[in-house]
Design a protein around this motif. Structure first.
Motif, PDB file in Angstrom:
ATOM      1  N   VAL A  47       0.870  -1.173   0.000  1.00 24.54           N
ATOM      2  CA  VAL A  47       0.000   0.000   0.000  1.00 24.54           C
ATOM      3  C   VAL A  47       0.905   1.221   0.000  1.00 24.54           C
ATOM      4  O   VAL A  47       1.617   1.490   0.962  1.00 24.54           O
ATOM      5  CB  VAL A  47      -0.899   0.049   1.256  1.00 24.54           C
ATOM      6  N   PRO A 111      15.880   0.290  -7.040  1.00 27.29           N
ATOM      7  CA  PRO A 111      15.312  -0.237  -8.287  1.00 27.29           C
ATOM      8  C   PRO A 111      15.758   0.602  -9.482  1.00 27.29           C
ATOM      9  O   PRO A 111      15.772   1.830  -9.404  1.00 27.29           O
ATOM     10  CB  PRO A 111      13.791  -0.088  -8.084  1.00 27.29           C
ATOM     11  N   MET A 128       9.663   0.393 -13.182  1.00 29.90           N
ATOM     12  CA  MET A 128      11.042   0.181 -12.695  1.00 29.90           C
ATOM     13  C   MET A 128      11.275  -1.300 -12.417  1.00 29.90           C
ATOM     14  O   MET A 128      10.348  -2.121 -12.495  1.00 29.90           O
ATOM     15  CB  MET A 128      11.280   1.014 -11.427  1.00 29.90           C
ATOM     16  N   ILE A 131      11.787  -5.412  -7.242  1.00 29.56           N
ATOM     17  CA  ILE A 131      12.716  -5.947  -6.241  1.00 29.56           C
ATOM     18  C   ILE A 131      11.990  -6.988  -5.401  1.00 29.56           C
ATOM     19  O   ILE A 131      10.920  -6.716  -4.853  1.00 29.56           O
ATOM     20  CB  ILE A 131      13.215  -4.837  -5.283  1.00 29.56           C
ATOM     21  N   ASN A 196      10.407   3.325   3.458  1.00 30.87           N
ATOM     22  CA  ASN A 196      11.152   3.380   2.200  1.00 30.87           C
ATOM     23  C   ASN A 196      12.477   2.637   2.279  1.00 30.87           C
ATOM     24  O   ASN A 196      13.345   2.808   1.440  1.00 30.87           O
ATOM     25  CB  ASN A 196      11.405   4.850   1.795  1.00 30.87           C
ATOM     26  N   LEU A 208      13.895   2.914  -1.417  1.00 23.51           N
ATOM     27  CA  LEU A 208      12.835   3.073  -2.411  1.00 23.51           C
ATOM     28  C   LEU A 208      12.235   4.471  -2.339  1.00 23.51           C
ATOM     29  O   LEU A 208      12.455   5.197  -1.382  1.00 23.51           O
ATOM     30  CB  LEU A 208      11.697   2.082  -2.105  1.00 23.51           C
ATOM     31  N   ASP A 209      11.423   4.768  -3.320  1.00 22.13           N
ATOM     32  CA  ASP A 209      10.521   5.915  -3.283  1.00 22.13           C
ATOM     33  C   ASP A 209      11.225   7.212  -2.852  1.00 22.13           C
ATOM     34  O   ASP A 209      10.818   7.852  -1.883  1.00 22.13           O
ATOM     35  CB  ASP A 209       9.396   5.584  -2.280  1.00 22.13           C
TER      36      ASP A 209
HETATM   37  P1  ADP Z   1       4.059   5.496  -3.057  1.00 19.34           P
HETATM   38  O1  ADP Z   1       4.803   6.286  -4.115  1.00 19.34           O
HETATM   39  O2  ADP Z   1       2.594   5.472  -3.264  1.00 19.34           O
HETATM   40  O3  ADP Z   1       4.449   5.894  -1.641  1.00 19.34           O
HETATM   41  P2  ADP Z   1       5.850   3.218  -2.833  1.00 19.34           P
HETATM   42  O4  ADP Z   1       6.965   3.586  -3.758  1.00 19.34           O
HETATM   43  O5  ADP Z   1       6.076   3.399  -1.377  1.00 19.34           O
HETATM   44  O6  ADP Z   1       4.504   3.966  -3.257  1.00 19.34           O
HETATM   45  O7  ADP Z   1       5.498   1.699  -3.131  1.00 19.34           O
HETATM   46  C1  ADP Z   1       4.362   1.059  -2.610  1.00 19.34           C
HETATM   47  C2  ADP Z   1       4.681  -0.345  -2.187  1.00 19.34           C
HETATM   48  O8  ADP Z   1       5.413  -1.027  -3.195  1.00 19.34           O
HETATM   49  C3  ADP Z   1       5.515  -0.428  -0.930  1.00 19.34           C
HETATM   50  O9  ADP Z   1       4.912  -1.453  -0.141  1.00 19.34           O
HETATM   51  C4  ADP Z   1       6.878  -0.863  -1.389  1.00 19.34           C
HETATM   52  O10 ADP Z   1       7.460  -1.729  -0.453  1.00 19.34           O
HETATM   53  C5  ADP Z   1       6.615  -1.591  -2.689  1.00 19.34           C
HETATM   54  N1  ADP Z   1       7.679  -1.293  -3.669  1.00 19.34           N
HETATM   55  C6  ADP Z   1       8.199  -0.076  -3.969  1.00 19.34           C
HETATM   56  N2  ADP Z   1       9.111  -0.163  -4.947  1.00 19.34           N
HETATM   57  C7  ADP Z   1       9.187  -1.490  -5.287  1.00 19.34           C
HETATM   58  C8  ADP Z   1       9.957  -2.225  -6.245  1.00 19.34           C
HETATM   59  N3  ADP Z   1      10.815  -1.627  -7.071  1.00 19.34           N
HETATM   60  N4  ADP Z   1       9.778  -3.559  -6.310  1.00 19.34           N
HETATM   61  C9  ADP Z   1       8.885  -4.180  -5.491  1.00 19.34           C
HETATM   62  N5  ADP Z   1       8.122  -3.541  -4.584  1.00 19.34           N
HETATM   63  C10 ADP Z   1       8.264  -2.208  -4.468  1.00 19.34           C
END
Ligand code: ADP
Length: 287
Positions: A47, A111, A128, A131, A196, A208-209
């Motif tokens: 989420v 990623p 992307m 992961i 993140n 991430l993010d």
């Molecule tokens: P938002 O931009 O809405 O905050 P996120 O980037 O946090 O979204 O990603 C949402 C969900 O996807 C998180 O639970 C995260 O752990 C998962 N996630 C983010 N990037 C990746 C990725 N490259 N591969 C797999 N899962 C990912």
């Protein structure tokens, strides 16, 4: 956040996934240049705070896709009702550039970004590398926080942080926090909180993010109130970037920036955290 034009163009032109078929389909991952020809499965992932996230399994592997054109019921301190979100590609462009810049340093797992663009229905998408996360959170091990020193200096972040305090007294006296501090510009993740940070299947930390920019390395701790960093993280960080006197006070200031931002975005729950930092700061100025 800046990259050279050549780097930007290189990333945008990366021939990995194309969105050309979008006129035929609303799906951002449909056909690539002779690579992904078939989507075998699409599953929602986690989420996100802002976007819809999915895992796409294709005949050439898995991809992680975020889109931001959708409607959903939202209940929160400042939102109640059916909210339609649709944001232009600039947000995902910034994310792609940030991921790309961090990826190219080769210092930490992020990623690899492939593509961003507009959805035909409005809103936008980013594609992307997918992961596969491992079991551990990974980031307490110490290798997480690495600064990437840049060759060309950038303006310190101080000016951005002065404005939220509004009021001449703190603004005038804030300079002392930065007196004699050596500020080396670094590539920062920009939103380094526990949501993140994860780890991959090899147990290596993954971030991430991002909301990347080049700034003062200490600003990376602005979200540390939501990160749960153990002492070992700080210890290994200071091996890379030696701790400078006044670090804790400046970290509070960088946290204030994020508290105010959260107050702005998510409502009054964050006011007291912001006020407590401001009050401490004003007390220290008076005393
Ligand atoms: P938002 O931009 O809405 O905050 P996120 O980037 O946090 O979204 O990603 C949402 C969900 O996807 C998180 O639970 C995260 O752990 C998962 N996630 C983010 N990037 C990746 C990725 N490259 N591969 C797999 N899962 C990912």
């Amino acid at each position: 956040f800046r990259k050279t034009a050549a780097q930007q163009s290189d990333m945008r032109n990366a021939p990995r996934l194309e969105a050309e078929s979008m006129s035929m389909s609303e799906d951002p991952v449909r056909v690539s240049e002779g690579k992904a020809t078939k989507i075998t499965k699409i599953n929602p992932v986690g989420v996100g705070c802002v976007n819809l996230a999915s895992r796409y399994d294709t005949d050439v592997g898995s991809f992680f896709v975020k889109t931001n054109s959708y409607g959903r019921w939202e209940i929160g301190p400042s939102v109640f009702g059916f909210v339609v979100r649709s944001i232009g590609p600039s947000m995902f462009e910034a994310e792609a550039l940030g991921l790309g810049a961090m990826y190219e340093t080769g210092t930490i797992c992020v990623p690899k970004p492939y593509k961003f663009g507009l959805l035909p229905t409005g809103g936008s998408f980013i594609i992307m590398e997918f992961i596969q996360f491992g079991a551990s959170r990974g980031y307490q091990g110490g290798s997480l926080l690495k600064c990437i020193k840049l060759e060309s200096p950038v303006k310190p972040m101080v000016s951005m942080l002065i404005t939220p305090l509004a009021g001449q007294r703190p603004v005038k006296s804030m300079g002392r926090l930065f007196a004699n501090v050596v500020i080396e510009p670094c590539l920062l993740h920009g939103d380094l909180w526990s949501g993140n940070i994860s780890s991959n299947r090899n147990g290596e930390p993954v971030i991430l993010d991002p909301a990347c920019y080049y700034g003062h390395s200490e600003a990376e701790f602005g979200m540390s109130w939501c990160a749960g960093f153990e002492g070992s993280v700080y210890d290994s960080y200071f091996k890379v970037m030696p701790k400078q006197p006044g670090f804790e006070e400046r970290r509070d200031l960088y946290m204030l920036y994020h508290c105010l931002n959260h107050y702005n975005l998510f409502g009054s729950g964050y006011r007291s955290s912001a006020m407590s930092i401001i009050d401490d700061y004003l007390d220290s100025v008076v005393s």
